[in-house]
Design an enzyme around this catalytic site. Structure first.
Site, mmCIF file in Angstrom:
data_model
loop_
_atom_site.group_PDB
_atom_site.id
_atom_site.type_symbol
_atom_site.label_atom_id
_atom_site.label_comp_id
_atom_site.label_asym_id
_atom_site.label_seq_id
_atom_site.Cartn_x
_atom_site.Cartn_y
_atom_site.Cartn_z
ATOM 1 N N ARG A 175 3.261 -6.732 8.539
ATOM 2 C CA ARG A 175 2.523 -5.601 9.127
ATOM 3 C C ARG A 175 3.185 -5.106 10.407
ATOM 4 O O ARG A 175 3.149 -3.907 10.697
ATOM 5 C CB ARG A 175 1.063 -5.984 9.360
ATOM 6 C CG ARG A 175 0.293 -6.042 8.043
ATOM 7 C CD ARG A 175 -1.138 -6.442 8.233
ATOM 8 N NE ARG A 175 -1.881 -6.276 6.993
ATOM 9 C CZ ARG A 175 -2.943 -7.008 6.673
ATOM 10 N NH1 ARG A 175 -3.392 -7.939 7.503
ATOM 11 N NH2 ARG A 175 -3.566 -6.799 5.536
ATOM 12 N N HIS B 293 -1.749 -5.708 1.602
ATOM 13 C CA HIS B 293 -3.053 -6.350 1.424
ATOM 14 C C HIS B 293 -2.812 -7.765 0.931
ATOM 15 O O HIS B 293 -1.851 -8.020 0.205
ATOM 16 C CB HIS B 293 -3.886 -5.587 0.379
ATOM 17 C CG HIS B 293 -5.101 -6.340 -0.066
ATOM 18 N ND1 HIS B 293 -6.287 -6.315 0.632
ATOM 19 C CD2 HIS B 293 -5.303 -7.165 -1.128
ATOM 20 C CE1 HIS B 293 -7.166 -7.084 0.005
ATOM 21 N NE2 HIS B 293 -6.602 -7.609 -1.058
ATOM 22 N N GLU C 294 -9.376 -10.267 -7.525
ATOM 23 C CA GLU C 294 -8.400 -9.192 -7.334
ATOM 24 C C GLU C 294 -7.280 -9.241 -8.378
ATOM 25 O O GLU C 294 -6.842 -8.202 -8.863
ATOM 26 C CB GLU C 294 -7.832 -9.258 -5.914
ATOM 27 C CG GLU C 294 -8.891 -8.929 -4.868
ATOM 28 C CD GLU C 294 -8.433 -9.178 -3.437
ATOM 29 O OE1 GLU C 294 -7.319 -9.705 -3.224
ATOM 30 O OE2 GLU C 294 -9.204 -8.839 -2.518
ATOM 31 N N LYS D 112 0.828 -1.204 0.000
ATOM 32 C CA LYS D 112 0.000 0.000 0.000
ATOM 33 C C LYS D 112 0.870 1.265 0.000
ATOM 34 O O LYS D 112 2.090 1.181 0.129
ATOM 35 C CB LYS D 112 -0.926 -0.038 1.222
ATOM 36 C CG LYS D 112 -1.923 -1.200 1.170
ATOM 37 C CD LYS D 112 -2.791 -1.215 2.408
ATOM 38 C CE LYS D 112 -3.807 -2.345 2.363
ATOM 39 N NZ LYS D 112 -4.663 -2.341 3.570
ATOM 40 N N THR E 62 -4.644 -7.861 10.624
ATOM 41 C CA THR E 62 -5.007 -6.618 9.944
ATOM 42 C C THR E 62 -4.513 -5.393 10.707
ATOM 43 O O THR E 62 -3.988 -4.459 10.111
ATOM 44 C CB THR E 62 -6.540 -6.542 9.767
ATOM 45 O OG1 THR E 62 -6.958 -7.676 8.997
ATOM 46 C CG2 THR E 62 -6.950 -5.275 9.055
ATOM 47 N N PHE F 288 -15.409 3.210 7.967
ATOM 48 C CA PHE F 288 -14.047 3.581 7.572
ATOM 49 C C PHE F 288 -13.845 3.667 6.059
ATOM 50 O O PHE F 288 -12.751 3.975 5.600
ATOM 51 C CB PHE F 288 -13.033 2.587 8.159
ATOM 52 C CG PHE F 288 -13.242 1.162 7.710
ATOM 53 C CD1 PHE F 288 -12.749 0.708 6.484
ATOM 54 C CD2 PHE F 288 -13.921 0.261 8.517
ATOM 55 C CE1 PHE F 288 -12.937 -0.599 6.071
ATOM 56 C CE2 PHE F 288 -14.111 -1.058 8.112
ATOM 57 C CZ PHE F 288 -13.619 -1.481 6.882
ATOM 58 N N ARG G 234 -1.240 -14.808 4.007
ATOM 59 C CA ARG G 234 -1.989 -14.244 5.133
ATOM 60 C C ARG G 234 -1.206 -14.387 6.440
ATOM 61 O O ARG G 234 -1.187 -13.475 7.260
ATOM 62 C CB ARG G 234 -3.366 -14.908 5.265
ATOM 63 C CG ARG G 234 -4.271 -14.755 4.055
ATOM 64 C CD ARG G 234 -4.780 -13.391 3.831
ATOM 65 N NE ARG G 234 -5.643 -12.960 4.915
ATOM 66 C CZ ARG G 234 -6.220 -11.776 4.974
ATOM 67 N NH1 ARG G 234 -6.039 -10.910 4.005
ATOM 68 N NH2 ARG G 234 -6.983 -11.445 5.982
ATOM 69 N N ASN H 13 -1.842 -0.372 7.217
ATOM 70 C CA ASN H 13 -1.202 -1.618 7.624
ATOM 71 C C ASN H 13 -0.225 -2.160 6.583
ATOM 72 O O ASN H 13 0.169 -3.313 6.639
ATOM 73 C CB ASN H 13 -2.250 -2.664 8.005
ATOM 74 C CG ASN H 13 -3.205 -2.972 6.875
ATOM 75 O OD1 ASN H 13 -2.985 -2.612 5.727
ATOM 76 N ND2 ASN H 13 -4.279 -3.658 7.201
ATOM 77 N N TYR I 9 -12.474 -2.018 -3.134
ATOM 78 C CA TYR I 9 -12.901 -2.245 -1.750
ATOM 79 C C TYR I 9 -14.426 -2.168 -1.602
ATOM 80 O O TYR I 9 -14.933 -1.850 -0.519
ATOM 81 C CB TYR I 9 -12.226 -1.238 -0.813
ATOM 82 C CG TYR I 9 -10.771 -1.564 -0.561
ATOM 83 C CD1 TYR I 9 -10.408 -2.652 0.235
ATOM 84 C CD2 TYR I 9 -9.754 -0.806 -1.125
ATOM 85 C CE1 TYR I 9 -9.085 -2.961 0.467
ATOM 86 C CE2 TYR I 9 -8.418 -1.103 -0.895
ATOM 87 C CZ TYR I 9 -8.091 -2.187 -0.098
ATOM 88 O OH TYR I 9 -6.775 -2.493 0.131
#
Length: 184
Positions: free
Chosen positions: A139, A152, A163, A43, A125, A91, A119, A149, A83
């Site tokens: 993270r 993704h 995605e 990100k 998260t 949020f 993951r 964070n 998203y």
């Protein structure tokens, strides 16, 4: 002579065991290990914080192949679409603003059980929780909180397919050895 064995019997078992091992090993190594793909995204805070190379090192050291990658600047419409499942959440507007604040690096990662391994590698998260419960996660390394964070990861095979298609279109494994840097 009921219990007697021939002098050749020990030799046969000693000679046949390695052959049996080679046969079984050969058969097992011929079984294809199913490789899975997932979308990984660094990100804006990860790119601006100069974490890209370290994250890519961790990815490769963890047995992933980076099949394809692209640096992308999302606009509000594309970020909202990506998203969309969070559109009703409080949020959402902040998330869209954050995701459009700078470029992101999207990558297709591949390995057996790629989704679950990615993951685990990225951690919880909320980066604050990751720093406590998973201090070696990505993270924990570069995230700030539950929004900023750093990375993704797809959470299911269906999400991964959607995605990957969102950023790369129809990607087949026949061009898996190329890494492209396209602006979308």
């Amino acid at each position: 002579m009921g219990g007697a064995t021939s002098p050749a019997a020990p030799c046969l078992s000693v000679c046949l065991l390695p052959l049996l091992f080679l046969f079984l090993h050969g058969c097992w190594s011929c079984v294809a290990i199913e490789r899975e793909r997932t979308l990984a995204m660094i990100k804006p805070d990860g790119l601006s914080g100069n974490y890209t190379e370290r994250i890519k090192e961790v990815i490769l050291e963890s047995g992933f192949d980076i099949v394809k990658e692209a640096v992308v600047q999302l606009d509000a419409e594309r970020a909202s679409l990506f998203y969309a499942e969070h559109s009703g959440r409080s949020f959402f507007d902040s998330l869209v603003k954050y995701m459009t604040s700078g470029p992101v690096l999207v990558m297709i990662l591949e390995r057996p059980d790629a989704i679950s391994h990615w993951r685990v590698l990225i951690g919880p998260t909320d980066a604050r929780k990751a720093k406590i419960s998973n201090p070696n996660s990505i993270r924990a390394m570069c995230g700030v909180d539950s929004e900023k964070n750093c990375v993704h990861g797809s959470d299911s095979p269906q999400s991964a397919a959607r995605e990957i298609s969102f950023f790369f279109g129809d990607v087949r494994s026949d061009n898996a050895d190329t890494v492209e840097h396209d602006e979308l």
